[in-house]
Each structure stands twice: as C-alpha cells, then as structure tokens.
Design an enzyme around this catalytic site. Structure first.
Site, mmCIF file in Angstrom:
data_model
loop_
_atom_site.group_PDB
_atom_site.id
_atom_site.type_symbol
_atom_site.label_atom_id
_atom_site.label_comp_id
_atom_site.label_asym_id
_atom_site.label_seq_id
_atom_site.Cartn_x
_atom_site.Cartn_y
_atom_site.Cartn_z
ATOM 1 N N ASP A 134 0.811 -1.228 0.000
ATOM 2 C CA ASP A 134 0.000 0.000 0.000
ATOM 3 C C ASP A 134 0.841 1.272 0.000
ATOM 4 O O ASP A 134 0.351 2.335 0.349
ATOM 5 C CB ASP A 134 -0.984 -0.011 1.181
ATOM 6 C CG ASP A 134 -0.376 0.520 2.466
ATOM 7 O OD1 ASP A 134 0.821 0.302 2.681
ATOM 8 O OD2 ASP A 134 -1.114 1.151 3.243
ATOM 9 N N GLU A 135 2.076 1.176 -0.436
ATOM 10 C CA GLU A 135 2.982 2.301 -0.287
ATOM 11 C C GLU A 135 3.933 2.394 -1.472
ATOM 12 O O GLU A 135 4.459 1.384 -1.926
ATOM 13 C CB GLU A 135 3.781 2.044 0.996
ATOM 14 C CG GLU A 135 4.614 3.168 1.468
ATOM 15 C CD GLU A 135 5.503 2.736 2.646
ATOM 16 O OE1 GLU A 135 5.217 1.705 3.281
ATOM 17 O OE2 GLU A 135 6.488 3.437 2.890
HETATM 18 P P1 TTP Z 1 0.232 0.247 6.901
HETATM 19 O O1 TTP Z 1 0.302 1.225 5.781
HETATM 20 O O2 TTP Z 1 1.326 0.263 7.914
HETATM 21 O O3 TTP Z 1 -1.106 0.433 7.704
HETATM 22 P P2 TTP Z 1 -2.555 0.825 7.201
HETATM 23 O O4 TTP Z 1 -2.573 1.116 5.740
HETATM 24 O O5 TTP Z 1 -3.496 -0.233 7.637
HETATM 25 O O6 TTP Z 1 -2.883 2.109 8.050
HETATM 26 P P3 TTP Z 1 -2.341 3.608 7.858
HETATM 27 O O7 TTP Z 1 -3.555 4.413 7.578
HETATM 28 O O8 TTP Z 1 -1.716 3.938 9.164
HETATM 29 O O9 TTP Z 1 -1.366 3.583 6.722
HETATM 30 O O10 TTP Z 1 0.168 -1.195 6.320
HETATM 31 C C1 TTP Z 1 -0.545 -1.539 5.137
HETATM 32 C C2 TTP Z 1 -1.259 -2.850 5.311
HETATM 33 O O11 TTP Z 1 -0.331 -3.863 5.655
HETATM 34 C C3 TTP Z 1 -2.294 -2.841 6.406
HETATM 35 O O12 TTP Z 1 -3.567 -2.398 5.947
HETATM 36 C C4 TTP Z 1 -2.306 -4.268 6.858
HETATM 37 C C5 TTP Z 1 -0.937 -4.788 6.566
HETATM 38 N N1 TTP Z 1 -0.173 -4.879 7.827
HETATM 39 C C6 TTP Z 1 -0.145 -6.110 8.493
HETATM 40 O O13 TTP Z 1 -0.707 -7.099 8.010
HETATM 41 N N2 TTP Z 1 0.516 -6.200 9.685
HETATM 42 C C7 TTP Z 1 1.131 -5.124 10.266
HETATM 43 O O14 TTP Z 1 1.713 -5.241 11.351
HETATM 44 C C8 TTP Z 1 1.118 -3.870 9.553
HETATM 45 C C9 TTP Z 1 1.784 -2.671 10.148
HETATM 46 C C10 TTP Z 1 0.442 -3.807 8.361
HETATM 47 MG MG MG Z 2 -1.148 2.424 4.883
#
Ligand code: TTP
Ligand code: MG
Length: 422
Positions: A134-135
C-alpha cells in the site's frame, strides 16, 4: 555544538530539483473490505486472524481509524483487540454500540485493489518505487513544479479515490524520507507538501521516533542523552552520536537534518538505462541541447558497456515547459553496443526539438540484452544504497524502467507525454 543558525541544517543535502511524492493508503486492508461491504464505512473494523470462537491465536493486520479509537492497532494480539473492542454480534436485533466488526485477511483481494492503485501511480509518474502493498514513492519532477505541487498531489489522491474507491495519504517533498514523513503527518486523508529548504524546519518539532531508523530502544537512549525531538538530534554533536551508536549515529544525525540524497529508483528488473540532465533555465539554442545530448549519449554508452548490455532501442526525452514530457525513440534491427550510433541517433531525434524551449534532456537505451548472461546489479538500484553515478554534475540520474511493452516498439515510435516512457 552546531547551532544551524548560519545555514538552515539540511538545505545543502536536499535535492531541490527533485520532487518526490509518497503515497500510503489509509488503513488499507480495512479500506478494501469497505469496498465490497460499503455498510462497514464509518464503523470500527478490525481485519485480522484468530477472532473466531475457539480460535484465539492471531494478530490484527489493521484497524479502521474508528477501531483505533478503542486502542486497537496493527500487530496487536487478537485477544487484546477483542478485549478493547469486542466483536459485534451482527445478527443481533440491537447491536452493541461499543463493539466492532471483524473480518479475516483476504490478501488476494487486497492485492487486486493494490494493483489498480499502482496502475494509477505508474500513470502519474515515470519512475515509481513500490515499497509495500500500500505504499510507493514517485519521482514526479518532470510532471509538476513546486508552485503547483500541492495540486498535483491532490490530483493523484483524487484519481485513486475516484477510480478505485480507497483513500490515500500523500506527501510531497524534495527527498524520499521527507516525503514519507509528509504522507504520515496528516493521516488519514492527508496531503502535505514540504518545499525545498523547509525540510529541517518541518522535522525539528517531531519526536525522535519519527526519524526513519529510530525505534523504541534508540529513542530511549536518545532521551537519556536529552535528545527528544528531531531538532535536538539535528543540533546534537555528530561525534557524540557516532561514539554512542557507531556509523548509525551519523546516519540518524543526517536523517534528522533532512539530509537525503537518494533518488527514486524503480522496482523490478531493469529494462533500460538512461541519463538525463536539467538546464538551469529552459534552453532554445539547438547547439546547447546537442552538446548535452552528446554528453548524455556517451554516459549511457559507457554505462551500458560496463554492464555488458546490448540495446536495440535508442531514445531521447525533451521536457518542455511547463511539464510536457516528450519522448522519441528508434529501434534497430538487432541488438548492438555502439557508442557512436547512440550519439548519432540521439542527435537526430533531438533535432525535432531544435525550435523548442527545453528544460531537460535525456538519452536512453532499452530493449536490453545481456549476452554474458550475467545481468549485473545496477548502481542506485537498492533504495538504501547510493547509486555510483548519483553525484554526477547537475541532475544526471540513471534511471531504469520496467516496461514489458518495450520489446514491441515499432521503429521511430513517437509519443507526446507517453506515460511509461523514461
Ligand atoms: P500500513 O500502511 O502500515 O497500515 P494501514 O494502511 O493499515 O494504516 P495507515 O492508515 O496507518 O497507513 O500497512 C498496510 C497494510 O499492511 C495494512 O492495511 C495491513 C498490513 N499490515 C499487516 O498485516 N501487519 C502489520 O503489522 C502492519 C503494520 C500492516
Ligand atoms: Mg497504509
């Protein structure tokens, strides 16, 4: 101790000619679940494993921002999450207000949504580095300017939301690390621009944990040294930090100052080699453009030779103000290694822009083959490693693209602002 009064710390280490956009989707897995179950919008939602009765081992993958209000967070044991936010009985006539929805992880589905997002990102930038599901980092230097960077960021955000239905937070900055801090700064639904020269100032009040590479243990040690914020870290004595943390101390010090000379390098196998160079001001004089193209052609040829690469396609890029990326290329009947031919073809192709004002030119070879069978790793390929050419004068960046369609290029194929070119 350096006070940073005379010069703003970090300014010298930024690349003001580089515009980096960092995209990170908000509570991504939860956002995906909401795509197929819109009734979950606005509700506390936990995505994870192990919450079914009798199945209590598992962890939270992510939580919606509503669920985070209850203290549920990524990587938390599911039992802890259930304590903080009990699971809602979705069949009950009168649902409990302080309970939440739980859904299992469905990675295939999330990957399909991520692919749609990534397609938009590749459409919005020539160079994209995907760092997780997601990044991603985008080099958008050629697509926008600082005066309109916020609008460009909004455009990317809006396209993702309109075309895919999930929300991204976006940061725009002159360095990768600042762009990442910026996208995180106003989550969810954030859009933050840090302009060149403002990075150190922006970082200063942030707590040391926000500095990339500072985990809880390092943060505790830094606090013992009286260093609470990124500003404190930037103003600390680097020698003291090196004594305490070794080489990492210097790295943390640099990061806190916003110093980061990395470029966005694309993910995937290299399919082309290119060098480009910007003029301080847009140039019309054809001889100046030719001169630059000659130097770039030579640099590309040398690079290809050192990598043992043969190429079948030679191309040029001319960026005309404000942000029009024009590319021209020509394919040859067979793969070659011929520096003179790169120059000759590049000069022929750039001649089309003789009468245009051009602010950047580039030369590229693509349709690569590595006859020795050993495709060397390219300098600057690893996100955390400086490319060996990256300090070249001006902004002569090697970049690589990853476009499988390249091999199907017709001779003299031309394209105005072709999205995946260069
Ligand atoms: P992130 O971008 O860290 O988290 P997020 O998108 O859920 O929330 P934010 O709005 O803070 O960005 O991670 C992306 C995805 O990766 C997240 O939706 C689920 C997965 N993930 C895990 O499965 N385990 C974890 O410990 C983390 C940090 C993320
Ligand atoms: Mg995220």
């Amino acid at each position: 101790m350096p006070s940073g009064d005379a010069t703003l710390p970090g300014v010298d280490d930024e690349r003001p000619d580089q515009i980096v956009l960092h995209v990170d989707m908000d509570c991504f897995y939860a956002a995906c679940e909401r795509l197929r179950e819109p009734q979950l919008r606005g509700e506390p939602l936990v995505v994870g494993m192990g919450y079914e009765p009798g199945d209590d081992i598992g962890a939270v993958a992510t939580a919606s921002y509503e669920a985070r209000e209850y203290g549920v967070e990524s990587a938390m044991a599911i039992s802890e999450a259930l304590d903080r936010l009990p699971r809602l009985d979705e069949d009950a006539a009168d649902p409990d207000e302080s309970a939440g929805y739980y859904r299992p992880v469905d990675l295939d589905f999330y990957q399909s949504v991520a692919a749609e997002v990534k397609a938009i990102l590749h459409d919005c930038a020539d160079t994209v580095r995907e760092v997780s599901i997601d990044e991603a980092y985008l080099d958008v230097t050629d697509r926008t300017g600082w005066e309109v960077a916020e609008g460009f960021g909004r455009h990317v955000k809006n396209r993702i939301e309109r075309e895919v239905g999930v929300v991204a937070s976006v940061g725009v900055a002159p360095t990768l690390s600042a762009a990442k801090v910026a996208s995180d700064y106003d989550k969810p639904d954030g859009l933050v621009v840090i302009e060149p020269g403002e990075v150190a100032e922006f970082f200063a009040p942030l707590s040391v944990e926000e500095v990339h590479g500072v985990g809880p243990v390092t943060a505790r040690t830094l606090r013992e040294l009286g260093i609470e914020t990124a500003g404190d870290l930037a103003a600390a004595d680097p020698h003291e930090l090196v004594d305490r943390f070794g080489d990492r101390g210097r790295e943390l010090y640099d990061r806190a100052r916003g110093a980061d000379t990395r470029e966005v390098t694309p993910t995937g196998d290299p399919k082309s080699l290119s060098r480009e160079s910007a003029f301080a001001d847009a140039v019309e004089d054809p001889e100046r453009k030719r001169e630059q193209v000659r130097a770039l052609a030579e640099a590309v040829a040398t690079r290809a030779q050192s990598k043992g690469a043969l190429y079948r396609t030679i191309g040029v890029k001319a960026v005309t103000p404000p942000y029009d990326v024009n590319t021209r290329e020509r394919s040859l009947p067979g793969p070659i290694d011929d520096a003179d031919l790169i120059e000759e073809i590049a000069l022929e192709l750039i001649a089309e822009f003789d009468d245009d004002r051009v602010r950047k030119v580039g030369v590229r070879v693509s349709n690569l083959e590595f006859p020795s069978g050993e495709q060397a790793r390219l300098g600057g390929w690893d996100q955390d490693t400086e490319g060996d050419d990256s300090e070249a004068a001006g902004r002569q960046a090697e970049s690589t693209t990853d476009d499988p369609d390249r091999s199907a290029l017709a001779d003299d194929r031309s394209g105005q602002s072709s999205l995946t070119d260069f």
